[in-house]
Design a protein around this motif. Structure first.
Motif, PDB file in Angstrom:
ATOM      1  N   ARG A 251     -10.448   8.286  -0.524  1.00 58.81           N
ATOM      2  CA  ARG A 251     -11.111   9.490  -1.055  1.00 58.81           C
ATOM      3  C   ARG A 251     -10.096  10.484  -1.617  1.00 58.81           C
ATOM      4  O   ARG A 251     -10.370  11.184  -2.592  1.00 58.81           O
ATOM      5  N   ILE A 252      -8.922  10.550  -1.001  1.00 57.71           N
ATOM      6  CA  ILE A 252      -7.881  11.439  -1.537  1.00 57.71           C
ATOM      7  C   ILE A 252      -7.458  10.964  -2.920  1.00 57.71           C
ATOM      8  O   ILE A 252      -7.301  11.756  -3.857  1.00 57.71           O
ATOM      9  N   LYS A 253      -7.314   9.666  -3.074  1.00 55.49           N
ATOM     10  CA  LYS A 253      -6.965   9.112  -4.394  1.00 55.49           C
ATOM     11  C   LYS A 253      -8.089   9.378  -5.403  1.00 55.49           C
ATOM     12  O   LYS A 253      -7.828   9.777  -6.548  1.00 55.49           O
ATOM     13  N   SER A 254      -9.336   9.173  -4.964  1.00 57.08           N
ATOM     14  CA  SER A 254     -10.470   9.396  -5.867  1.00 57.08           C
ATOM     15  C   SER A 254     -10.547  10.852  -6.318  1.00 57.08           C
ATOM     16  O   SER A 254     -11.024  11.147  -7.410  1.00 57.08           O
ATOM     17  N   ALA A 255     -10.065  11.754  -5.462  1.00 59.95           N
ATOM     18  CA  ALA A 255     -10.081  13.183  -5.804  1.00 59.95           C
ATOM     19  C   ALA A 255      -8.848  13.601  -6.607  1.00 59.95           C
ATOM     20  O   ALA A 255      -8.658  14.783  -6.887  1.00 59.95           O
ATOM     21  N   GLY A 256      -8.014  12.641  -6.970  1.00 64.43           N
ATOM     22  CA  GLY A 256      -6.875  12.947  -7.831  1.00 64.43           C
ATOM     23  C   GLY A 256      -5.534  12.965  -7.125  1.00 64.43           C
ATOM     24  O   GLY A 256      -4.502  13.244  -7.753  1.00 64.43           O
ATOM     25  N   GLY A 257      -5.509  12.689  -5.825  1.00 62.76           N
ATOM     26  CA  GLY A 257      -4.238  12.652  -5.096  1.00 62.76           C
ATOM     27  C   GLY A 257      -3.381  11.469  -5.531  1.00 62.76           C
ATOM     28  O   GLY A 257      -3.899  10.452  -6.006  1.00 62.76           O
ATOM     29  N   ASP A 258      -2.073  11.603  -5.353  1.00 65.62           N
ATOM     30  CA  ASP A 258      -1.163  10.530  -5.764  1.00 65.62           C
ATOM     31  C   ASP A 258      -0.892   9.609  -4.574  1.00 65.62           C
ATOM     32  O   ASP A 258       0.107   9.748  -3.873  1.00 65.62           O
ATOM     33  N   VAL A 259      -1.830   8.694  -4.347  1.00 61.59           N
ATOM     34  CA  VAL A 259      -1.691   7.698  -3.283  1.00 61.59           C
ATOM     35  C   VAL A 259      -1.374   6.359  -3.941  1.00 61.59           C
ATOM     36  O   VAL A 259      -2.029   5.974  -4.907  1.00 61.59           O
ATOM     37  N   ARG A 260      -0.372   5.673  -3.446  1.00 58.95           N
ATOM     38  CA  ARG A 260       0.001   4.368  -4.001  1.00 58.95           C
ATOM     39  C   ARG A 260      -0.070   3.301  -2.918  1.00 58.95           C
ATOM     40  O   ARG A 260       0.302   3.553  -1.785  1.00 58.95           O
ATOM     41  N   VAL A 261      -0.518   2.130  -3.333  1.00 53.53           N
ATOM     42  CA  VAL A 261      -0.443   0.964  -2.452  1.00 53.53           C
ATOM     43  C   VAL A 261       0.821   0.198  -2.811  1.00 53.53           C
ATOM     44  O   VAL A 261       1.055  -0.104  -3.983  1.00 53.53           O
ATOM     45  N   VAL A 262       1.642  -0.081  -1.819  1.00 59.55           N
ATOM     46  CA  VAL A 262       2.858  -0.847  -2.071  1.00 59.55           C
ATOM     47  C   VAL A 262       2.839  -2.123  -1.237  1.00 59.55           C
ATOM     48  O   VAL A 262       2.177  -2.196  -0.208  1.00 59.55           O
ATOM     49  N   TYR A 263       3.584  -3.109  -1.717  1.00 58.04           N
ATOM     50  CA  TYR A 263       3.697  -4.359  -0.979  1.00 58.04           C
ATOM     51  C   TYR A 263       4.763  -4.240   0.105  1.00 58.04           C
ATOM     52  O   TYR A 263       4.622  -4.782   1.190  1.00 58.04           O
ATOM     53  N   SER A 264       5.826  -3.495  -0.209  1.00 58.69           N
ATOM     54  CA  SER A 264       6.973  -3.390   0.697  1.00 58.69           C
ATOM     55  C   SER A 264       7.407  -1.932   0.781  1.00 58.69           C
ATOM     56  O   SER A 264       7.273  -1.183  -0.191  1.00 58.69           O
ATOM     57  N   PRO A 265       7.966  -1.510   1.931  1.00 57.48           N
ATOM     58  CA  PRO A 265       8.495  -0.137   1.979  1.00 57.48           C
ATOM     59  C   PRO A 265       9.608   0.094   0.954  1.00 57.48           C
ATOM     60  O   PRO A 265       9.816   1.225   0.514  1.00 57.48           O
ATOM     61  N   LEU A 266      10.312  -0.985   0.574  1.00 62.64           N
ATOM     62  CA  LEU A 266      11.352  -0.830  -0.452  1.00 62.64           C
ATOM     63  C   LEU A 266      10.748  -0.397  -1.793  1.00 62.64           C
ATOM     64  O   LEU A 266      11.404   0.258  -2.602  1.00 62.64           O
ATOM     65  N   ASP A 267       9.473  -0.763  -2.035  1.00 61.21           N
ATOM     66  CA  ASP A 267       8.806  -0.308  -3.255  1.00 61.21           C
ATOM     67  C   ASP A 267       8.643   1.211  -3.242  1.00 61.21           C
ATOM     68  O   ASP A 267       8.738   1.873  -4.282  1.00 61.21           O
TER      69      ASP A 267
END
Lengths: 106, 373
Positions: free
Chosen positions: B104-120
């Motif tokens: 919901r934070i992403k849907s509201a315009g927040g900058d949330v990213r899904v990453v595969y690795s913490p190094l990403d």
């Protein structure tokens, strides 16, 4: 996410003084850090969790585990479209700015 | 027919089940600690293939499930900030905080990213020096070493716009807490294979001895799980309580020394709250003093957030093996994967989600081996 997935090391390189590899998870290629298994070689199978190789594994075990994880949907969870899946589960549209490829480019 | 034929080696699976049946003389309850094993047990119907005397109790080994609501709310607070890029694994997107989730934070315009690795996430920080990049560091001993390495790298490379929101937990203190509970029914453990790939088996003999309980390190293949159950039953029937390793192809006794060394450098052991269970002494990690500047809780001043859990959700009892998912009145009605009340339903590795996914909406009926051959 606690399930580490087996994959085959395709190449090994050094990046920022860190040992990295390209690993093939049954067709999905990912950059993987080898710092915790530095003696691994190209062609070896290894158990990888969130981009880090943790142990070496024999090929037969690796293939069986990959087949099992594929059947259980674990490979899709690990490498698939997380935003699309979350949107479907929430019954809401995919958030703006996300595509199937966005996460993979980060 | 359905279940045994799905095994990679149905004949071996049948032999293992038959040997378990021939060995059992009385009821035993054993716990698989790992959520991945729970998923495999339910997906492959292993619990229904076993003799009636054996009860599989599902343990607290789903990292998403046991992450406290308080930490989830801290994540929401940080992820909502306009100067923050918040990075997480995909399975955290819909874990409910008190009033929202990362989706919901992403849907509201927040900058949330899904990453595969913490190094990403670290790479994102390097490429965006004007942003604060925060990685959500949850998980067990399998996930902690990658996150430890990422913090180590951040310091080595001088990347100071990266931080970690830490909620790492350790399995052995959880086993101890389960065994010390006055309501504990667990008589044997299938230890989580990939946790042991990192940590080895050296933490377990003391637990096996202290609680007179067999502990068998087990993998995730259906055949691995049947073998783990077979070895546990053999010990129980003989009155033994040893540590056995049924996953030697991936678990050396010493684990992964390089990963353990990095853990010891970057983290220090601390008390941790487990969602649904509460505080377990010495059951988690936090960043050590040397890396404290990378602690997102301090960087974003969210240390004082406190929360109240749902009074309806019984996931805590599920996580401790006290009830099965369908014993909860909300299971499959008020609480579904689409509208989860608690994390055991929202996480794919949670026992409630596994039961819902595989249509175990009622108490399972046992299957006779002879009828599936």
């Amino acid at each position: 996410m606690c399930l580490a997935v087996p994959g085959r090391v395709l190449d090994i390189r050094e990046q920022d003084e860190t040992l990295m590899a390209t690993v093939d998870f049954g067709g999905v290629l990912k950059d993987v850090c080898l710092q915790y298994v530095p003696d691994i070689e190209v062609g070896d199978y290894t158990i990888v969790h969130v981009g880090f190789a943790l142990q070496r594994l024999d090929e037969e075990s690796a293939q069986q585990t990959l087949a099992n994880f594929r059947a259980m949907g674990e490979l899709e969870l690990e490498f698939g479209d997380a935003w699309g899946r979350a949107a479907a589960e929430a019954g809401m549209p995919r958030p703006a700015g996300t595509t199937n490829g966005e996460e993979k480019s980060t | 027919m359905k279940y045994l034929d799905e095994f990679s080696d149905p004949d071996l699976a049948r032999r293992l089940v038959e040997e378990i049946r021939a060995t059992v003389t009385r009821p035993w309850a054993m716990m698989e600690v790992c959520g991945g094993q729970t998923h495999s047990i339910i997906r492959h119907g292993i619990d229904q293939l076993l003799p009636d005397e054996i009860e599989m109790i599902h343990g607290p080994g789903c990292p998403v499930c046991v992450t406290p609501l308080e930490i989830i709310d801290k994540a929401m607070e940080i992820a909502s900030r306009p100067d923050v890029t918040f990075c997480s694994f995909g399975d955290m997107l819909r874990v409910p905080g008190s009033d929202k989730d990362l989706f919901r934070i992403k849907s509201a315009g927040g900058d949330v990213r899904v990453v595969y690795s913490p190094l990403d996430a670290l790479k994102l920080a390097r490429e965006n020096p004007d942003r604060q990049v925060v990685f959500f560091g949850i998980g067990f001993e399998t996930t902690a070493p990658p996150n430890a390495m990422t913090v180590y790298q951040a310091q080595k490379l001088g990347i100071d716009n990266f931080s970690l929101l830490v909620s790492h937990v350790r399995v052995p203190p959880a086993i101890e807490a389960i065994m010390q509970s006055p309501t504990c029914r667990v008589q044997g453990f299938l230890a989580a294979g990939h946790v042991c790939s990192v940590m080895g088996t050296e933490e377990y003999p003391a637990l096996a001895e202290a609680f007179k309980v067999p502990i068998v390190v087990t993998g995730f293949e259906p055949l691995d799980i049947l073998e783990g159950i077979r070895l546990t039953v053999h010990q129980l029937e003989k009155g033994e309580h040893r540590v056995e390793n049924a996953y030697q192809r991936a678990v050396p006794a010493e684990g992964n020394p390089a990963a353990k060394a990095m853990l010891a450098d970057v983290f220090e052991v601390t008390d941790r709250s487990w969602r649904g269970i509460g505080m377990i002494p010495q059951s988690g990690w936090r960043l050590s003093e040397r890396y404290r500047e990378y602690d997102a809780e301090h960087r974003f001043d969210v240390a004082d957030i406190t929360t109240q859990e749902s009074t309806v959700c019984r996931s805590g009892e599920v996580l401790q093996g006290l009830i099965k998912p369908h014993d909860c009145s909300a299971f499959g009605t008020l609480c579904t994967p689409r509208n989860p009340l608690g994390a055991t339903m929202v996480s794919s590795e949670g026992a409630c989600a596994a039961y819902y996914l595989y249509r175990r909406l009622d108490a399972p009926a046992k299957r006779e081996v002879s009828s599936v051959g």
